[in-house]
Design a protein around this motif. Sequence first.
Motif, PDB file in Angstrom:
ATOM      1  N   ALA A  98       0.839  -1.194   0.000  1.00 44.54           N
ATOM      2  CA  ALA A  98       0.000   0.000   0.000  1.00 44.54           C
ATOM      3  C   ALA A  98       0.875   1.245   0.000  1.00 44.54           C
ATOM      4  N   PRO A  99       0.588   2.227  -0.866  1.00 46.23           N
ATOM      5  CA  PRO A  99       1.432   3.425  -0.951  1.00 46.23           C
ATOM      6  C   PRO A  99       1.243   4.355   0.242  1.00 46.23           C
ATOM      7  N   LEU A 100       2.288   5.102   0.559  1.00 45.58           N
ATOM      8  CA  LEU A 100       2.228   6.006   1.702  1.00 45.58           C
ATOM      9  C   LEU A 100       1.185   7.093   1.510  1.00 45.58           C
ATOM     10  N   ALA A 101       0.877   7.433   0.251  1.00 44.73           N
ATOM     11  CA  ALA A 101      -0.134   8.456  -0.016  1.00 44.73           C
ATOM     12  C   ALA A 101      -1.475   8.080   0.591  1.00 44.73           C
ATOM     13  N   ASP A 102      -1.742   6.780   0.777  1.00 42.20           N
ATOM     14  CA  ASP A 102      -3.002   6.313   1.349  1.00 42.20           C
ATOM     15  C   ASP A 102      -2.973   6.261   2.875  1.00 42.20           C
ATOM     16  N   ILE A 103      -1.798   6.320   3.474  1.00 41.04           N
ATOM     17  CA  ILE A 103      -1.646   6.005   4.887  1.00 41.04           C
ATOM     18  C   ILE A 103      -1.184   7.192   5.718  1.00 41.04           C
ATOM     19  N   MET A 104      -0.379   8.048   5.138  1.00 36.41           N
ATOM     20  CA  MET A 104       0.267   9.139   5.866  1.00 36.41           C
ATOM     21  C   MET A 104      -0.750  10.138   6.427  1.00 36.41           C
ATOM     22  N   THR A 105      -0.297  10.943   7.377  1.00 42.68           N
ATOM     23  CA  THR A 105      -1.065  12.086   7.848  1.00 42.68           C
ATOM     24  C   THR A 105      -0.991  13.169   6.780  1.00 42.68           C
ATOM     25  N   ARG A 106      -2.153  13.588   6.283  1.00 39.75           N
ATOM     26  CA  ARG A 106      -2.175  14.463   5.106  1.00 39.75           C
ATOM     27  C   ARG A 106      -2.078  15.941   5.451  1.00 39.75           C
ATOM     28  N   ASP A 107      -2.398  16.310   6.685  1.00 42.63           N
ATOM     29  CA  ASP A 107      -2.263  17.698   7.112  1.00 42.63           C
ATOM     30  C   ASP A 107      -1.007  17.795   7.975  1.00 42.63           C
ATOM     31  N   VAL A 108       0.067  18.293   7.401  1.00 41.26           N
ATOM     32  CA  VAL A 108       1.349  18.320   8.087  1.00 41.26           C
ATOM     33  C   VAL A 108       1.753  19.757   8.393  1.00 41.26           C
ATOM     34  N   VAL A 109       2.283  19.966   9.590  1.00 45.05           N
ATOM     35  CA  VAL A 109       2.770  21.276  10.008  1.00 45.05           C
ATOM     36  C   VAL A 109       4.286  21.295   9.864  1.00 45.05           C
ATOM     37  N   CYS A 110       4.807  22.292   9.161  1.00 45.56           N
ATOM     38  CA  CYS A 110       6.247  22.447   8.956  1.00 45.56           C
ATOM     39  C   CYS A 110       6.688  23.811   9.462  1.00 45.56           C
ATOM     40  N   VAL A 111       7.972  23.945   9.768  1.00 45.09           N
ATOM     41  CA  VAL A 111       8.515  25.238  10.202  1.00 45.09           C
ATOM     42  C   VAL A 111       9.768  25.562   9.409  1.00 45.09           C
ATOM     43  N   ARG A 112      10.063  26.849   9.291  1.00 39.88           N
ATOM     44  CA  ARG A 112      11.303  27.302   8.698  1.00 39.88           C
ATOM     45  C   ARG A 112      12.422  27.196   9.735  1.00 39.88           C
ATOM     46  N   PRO A 113      13.677  27.147   9.291  1.00 40.02           N
ATOM     47  CA  PRO A 113      14.795  27.047  10.243  1.00 40.02           C
ATOM     48  C   PRO A 113      14.886  28.214  11.215  1.00 40.02           C
ATOM     49  N   GLU A 114      14.323  29.393  10.862  1.00 35.15           N
ATOM     50  CA  GLU A 114      14.446  30.579  11.692  1.00 35.15           C
ATOM     51  C   GLU A 114      13.391  30.668  12.787  1.00 35.15           C
ATOM     52  N   VAL A 115      12.431  29.761  12.810  1.00 32.21           N
ATOM     53  CA  VAL A 115      11.375  29.803  13.821  1.00 32.21           C
ATOM     54  C   VAL A 115      11.965  29.499  15.193  1.00 32.21           C
ATOM     55  N   THR A 116      11.566  30.266  16.209  1.00 30.50           N
ATOM     56  CA  THR A 116      12.132  30.119  17.550  1.00 30.50           C
ATOM     57  C   THR A 116      11.596  28.876  18.258  1.00 30.50           C
ATOM     58  N   VAL A 117      12.323  28.445  19.271  1.00 25.50           N
ATOM     59  CA  VAL A 117      11.913  27.275  20.053  1.00 25.50           C
ATOM     60  C   VAL A 117      10.599  27.538  20.773  1.00 25.50           C
ATOM     61  N   ASP A 118      10.391  28.770  21.236  1.00 19.30           N
ATOM     62  CA  ASP A 118       9.122  29.089  21.911  1.00 19.30           C
ATOM     63  C   ASP A 118       7.942  28.903  20.961  1.00 19.30           C
ATOM     64  N   GLU A 119       8.096  29.323  19.699  1.00 22.73           N
ATOM     65  CA  GLU A 119       7.026  29.158  18.724  1.00 22.73           C
ATOM     66  C   GLU A 119       6.824  27.686  18.376  1.00 22.73           C
ATOM     67  N   ILE A 120       7.922  26.934  18.293  1.00 23.73           N
ATOM     68  CA  ILE A 120       7.833  25.496  18.022  1.00 23.73           C
ATOM     69  C   ILE A 120       7.067  24.800  19.143  1.00 23.73           C
ATOM     70  N   THR A 121       7.379  25.174  20.398  1.00 23.56           N
ATOM     71  CA  THR A 121       6.683  24.594  21.547  1.00 23.56           C
ATOM     72  C   THR A 121       5.184  24.860  21.464  1.00 23.56           C
ATOM     73  N   ALA A 122       4.829  26.101  21.103  1.00 21.02           N
ATOM     74  CA  ALA A 122       3.415  26.454  20.986  1.00 21.02           C
ATOM     75  C   ALA A 122       2.730  25.644  19.893  1.00 21.02           C
ATOM     76  N   LEU A 123       3.419  25.420  18.766  1.00 25.66           N
ATOM     77  CA  LEU A 123       2.841  24.644  17.664  1.00 25.66           C
ATOM     78  C   LEU A 123       2.638  23.184  18.063  1.00 25.66           C
ATOM     79  N   LEU A 124       3.600  22.607  18.776  1.00 29.58           N
ATOM     80  CA  LEU A 124       3.485  21.216  19.218  1.00 29.58           C
ATOM     81  C   LEU A 124       2.271  21.036  20.126  1.00 29.58           C
TER      82      LEU A 124
END
Length: 261
Positions: A98-124
């Motif tokens: 079965a392909p990953l396109a059928d199984i994966m989480t389709r709504d993914v949150v990504c961040v840029r390298p410049e995003v701060t740890v405090d903002e990453i914590t809030a997103l998590l």
Amino acid sequence: MMSPGPINGEHPIPHHPIRSARIVGDDGEESVVATVYCPLKERSTTVPECESCHRFHALHFDAASRTTSVVCHSGPASRGEERADPLRGVGRPVNPEAPLADIMTRDVVCVRPEVTVDEITALLVRHGISGMPVVDAEGKPVGMVSRADVLRAAQERGDTEESERLTLRRDEVAPLDIEQGFHVYEPVETTARDIMTPVVLQMHESASIRQAASLMAYEGVHRLPVTSDDGKVVGILSALDVLRWFGRSCGYLIPPARKRA
């Protein structure tokens, strides 16, 4: 819009869920890239490109799962049925191809390298996730940041912030009225670039679940970014996604992943 059902005993028209990659920049702004996986082309495509295809039928919104799918005449109904209703499949044999396109989480949150740890914590916390890809300006993965990375950074930082010395020219006004011999220091914020794992294990969306599960077990990782032909992140596969797929393949009714508001 109602989903097309069987006509004169025919199979339902296949549904292909629309995926969204939410990329958070250092200014806190979100940009969303929506794609859909085409089983005939075996790659991701944009929704407008999909709508211009002669096989396109309609867009379908499922109120129960709050997901939108493309309904089109693209292939066997059996594969589309699995996409349309992830709780179906009782009695079907486990398909390791079965392909990953059928199984994966389709709504993914990504961040840029410049995003701060405090903002990453809030997103998590806000999204109820334990990790996310770090992507460059083109949306390609350059690292992974996890809850463990955030906790490690907090422990190493302790009660003091790393700082850098602020040097002023004579014609500049000091921000504070300080005496000679004292210096002004500004805190240096820790970013995703500082704490991420820079080596990215990733898999193409057409790769099989057996390949992904084997790689995750061998490398001891809990999540893999799933990429399209152009190398951009279109989803993420977690260990829980693999377990949900296995449970459903064995005939158990497994509810979708819970999302936090």
